[in-house]
Design an enzyme around this catalytic site. Structure first.
Site, PDB file in Angstrom:
ATOM      1  N   ASP A  13       1.372  -5.024   3.155  1.00  7.36           N
ATOM      2  CA  ASP A  13       0.161  -4.963   3.927  1.00  7.36           C
ATOM      3  C   ASP A  13       0.195  -4.422   5.319  1.00  7.36           C
ATOM      4  OD1 ASP A  13      -2.634  -5.534   4.164  1.00  7.36           O
ATOM      5  OD2 ASP A  13      -2.458  -7.575   3.582  1.00  7.36           O
ATOM      6  N   HIS A  36       0.957  -0.700   5.230  1.00  4.10           N
ATOM      7  CA  HIS A  36      -0.096  -0.279   5.313  1.00  4.10           C
ATOM      8  C   HIS A  36      -0.343   0.173   6.695  1.00  4.10           C
ATOM      9  CE1 HIS A  36      -2.700  -2.377   2.135  1.00  4.10           C
ATOM     10  NE2 HIS A  36      -1.620  -1.751   1.558  1.00  4.10           N
TER      11      HIS A  36
END
Length: 156
Positions: A13, A36
């Site tokens: 993430d 991310h």
């Protein structure tokens, strides 16, 4: 004031996520990836959110960072039909990227297919022009994805 420094973050993430109301955030010497990348937002999802101001990202490296939309290192995410607010005063300096298609994505229709504009004003994004080659600014002038007219580029 928040300082994040000298760390390696590998996650599925966001390596670092900066939320509404964040003021004077400094991120230095972070190695990010896979993951991310760094995110500001999601902004404007709730009524009366506070502004984001003074984000400094320096001397960081991002490798193979991506999100569900595309491969990117930094995202500024705002919802459409939001209450008015600001995300401003951001500096990205001495950033090394590797295996990343779009260094910065500014998505002002995040999480929605609404045609309503976001009322989060994104401004004063500073990327020093002197940086070149495999770093952030080599491609930003031409590859910043912009989905709203509320973005203002700081002249260099």
């Amino acid at each position: 004031m928040v300082k994040v420094s000298r760390n390696s973050i590998r996650t599925g993430d966001d390596c670092i996520s900066i939320g509404q109301g964040s003021i004077n955030v400094t991120i230095t010497k972070i190695r990010c990836g896979p993951g991310h990348g760094f995110s500001v937002g999601s902004l404007g999802k709730l009524a009366d959110e506070k502004d984001v101001q003074g984000v400094i990202v320096k001397n960081c490296s991002l490798t193979g960072t991506m999100n569900v939309q595309d491969v990117s290192s930094f995202r500024i995410k705002t919802y459409p039909a939001s209450s008015p607010s600001k995300a401003s005063g951001m500096l990205f300096q001495d950033i090394v990227i590797q295996d990343v298609k779009n260094p910065i994505i500014i998505d002002q229709h995040y999480g929605s297919r609404s045609s309503m504009p976001s009322m989060v004003n994104v401004s004063d994004i500073y990327i020093p022009k002197h940086q070149r080659n495999n770093d952030l600014t080599d491609c930003c002038e031409f590859h910043v994805q912009l989905t709203s007219t509320l973005f203002e580029r700081t002249p260099s």
